[in-house]
Design a protein around this motif. Structure first.
Motif, mmCIF file in Angstrom:
data_model
loop_
_atom_site.group_PDB
_atom_site.id
_atom_site.type_symbol
_atom_site.label_atom_id
_atom_site.label_comp_id
_atom_site.label_asym_id
_atom_site.label_seq_id
_atom_site.Cartn_x
_atom_site.Cartn_y
_atom_site.Cartn_z
ATOM 1 N N GLY A 122 -26.369 87.146 -39.277
ATOM 2 C CA GLY A 122 -27.908 87.089 -38.370
ATOM 3 C C GLY A 122 -28.460 85.882 -38.354
ATOM 4 O O GLY A 122 -28.911 85.181 -39.022
ATOM 5 N N GLY A 123 -28.035 85.095 -36.985
ATOM 6 C CA GLY A 123 -28.755 83.828 -36.756
ATOM 7 C C GLY A 123 -28.435 82.847 -37.929
ATOM 8 O O GLY A 123 -29.101 81.954 -38.483
ATOM 9 N N VAL A 124 -27.195 82.602 -38.096
ATOM 10 C CA VAL A 124 -26.599 81.994 -39.253
ATOM 11 C C VAL A 124 -26.612 80.188 -38.679
ATOM 12 O O VAL A 124 -26.197 79.860 -37.643
ATOM 13 N N THR A 125 -26.954 79.421 -39.635
ATOM 14 C CA THR A 125 -26.913 77.800 -39.106
ATOM 15 C C THR A 125 -26.572 77.467 -40.611
ATOM 16 O O THR A 125 -26.983 77.538 -41.640
ATOM 17 N N LEU A 126 -25.499 76.605 -40.299
ATOM 18 C CA LEU A 126 -25.000 75.724 -41.728
ATOM 19 C C LEU A 126 -25.042 74.323 -41.411
ATOM 20 O O LEU A 126 -24.658 73.938 -40.323
ATOM 21 N N THR A 127 -25.745 73.615 -42.403
ATOM 22 C CA THR A 127 -26.127 72.178 -41.971
ATOM 23 C C THR A 127 -25.510 71.260 -42.976
ATOM 24 O O THR A 127 -25.710 71.681 -44.214
ATOM 25 N N GLN A 128 -24.941 70.189 -42.875
ATOM 26 C CA GLN A 128 -24.569 69.139 -43.652
ATOM 27 C C GLN A 128 -24.972 67.764 -43.065
ATOM 28 O O GLN A 128 -24.345 67.090 -41.969
ATOM 29 N N GLY A 129 -25.945 67.114 -43.546
ATOM 30 C CA GLY A 129 -26.362 65.828 -43.077
ATOM 31 C C GLY A 129 -26.935 65.965 -41.778
ATOM 32 O O GLY A 129 -27.890 67.007 -41.268
ATOM 33 N N ALA A 130 -26.334 65.343 -40.517
ATOM 34 C CA ALA A 130 -26.782 65.523 -39.360
ATOM 35 C C ALA A 130 -25.747 66.520 -38.549
ATOM 36 O O ALA A 130 -26.053 66.933 -37.226
ATOM 37 N N ASN A 131 -24.839 67.103 -39.094
ATOM 38 C CA ASN A 131 -24.089 67.882 -38.421
ATOM 39 C C ASN A 131 -24.309 69.268 -38.659
ATOM 40 O O ASN A 131 -24.967 69.840 -39.860
ATOM 41 N N THR A 132 -24.425 70.234 -37.513
ATOM 42 C CA THR A 132 -25.058 71.677 -37.635
ATOM 43 C C THR A 132 -24.128 72.526 -36.760
ATOM 44 O O THR A 132 -23.722 72.184 -35.724
#
Length: 181
Positions: A122-132
């Motif tokens: 459900g509306g997944v967001t994975l962030t690492q530094g400036a990468n999304t």
């Protein structure tokens, strides 16, 4: 937190993005570390082998933290070193899983401790530094460090009887590029 979070299953997977290594993959997690929790309230349902944590729930294992509005803790009934043997966490309401270098957000999450897999939906967001990267479902294997996002559940349309009329979705994101001289 140790072990996987797994949350419900949605129909078809139409687009899959696999994130591994330095791009967006997860590093190995210590799934044998103790699991600590804090919440505003707890309801024990001993006959059902579960506990309901609610109100600003925070669960921590090693360097990983899960936060949510509500978490159902399932346990086997076995007692090891004075504590029940936890097998699964089902989280809902603004679920966030964070590690020192990454943060994942979704509406729902399941941490399957026995399989050592976390699934977020459900509306997944994975962030690492400036990468999304964003999509419908994220699966993280805590043993291998491999994270996979697909578009399942994104854009799903259901008929009044609950059957799926249209499913699918796309994975979207942005990777930063290192500056070159």
């Amino acid at each position: 937190m140790s072990r996987p979070l797994a949350i419900g299953l949605f129909a078809a997977i139409t687009t899959t993005a696999t994130l591994a290594g330095s791009a967006m993959g997860q590093s190995r997690h210590d799934t044998s570390a103790p699991i600590d929790f804090a919440a505003q309230s707890i309801e024990l349902q001993d006959r059902a082998n579960r506990a309901i944590l609610s109100g600003g729930v925070r669960i921590t294992q090693a360097n990983m933290t899960l936060t949510a509005a509500r978490v159902t803790v399932s346990y086997t009934g076995q007692v090891i070193s004075g504590s029940p043997s936890v097998s699964r966490f089902d989280a809902s309401g603004g679920v966030t899983v964070s590690r020192p270098d990454q943060t994942a957000r979704a509406q729902y999450g399941v941490y399957d401790i026995n399989r050592r897999v976390i699934t977020m939906l459900g509306g997944v967001t994975l962030t690492q530094g400036a990468n999304t990267v964003s999509g419908g479902r994220l699966t993280i294997n805590l043993d291998t460090g491999r994270a996979s996002i697909d578009g399942s559940g994104v854009g799903t349309t259901r008929a009044p009887d609950g059957s799926v009329i249209r499913s699918g979705g796309r994975v979207t994101g942005r990777f930063t590029v290192p500056k070159r001289d």
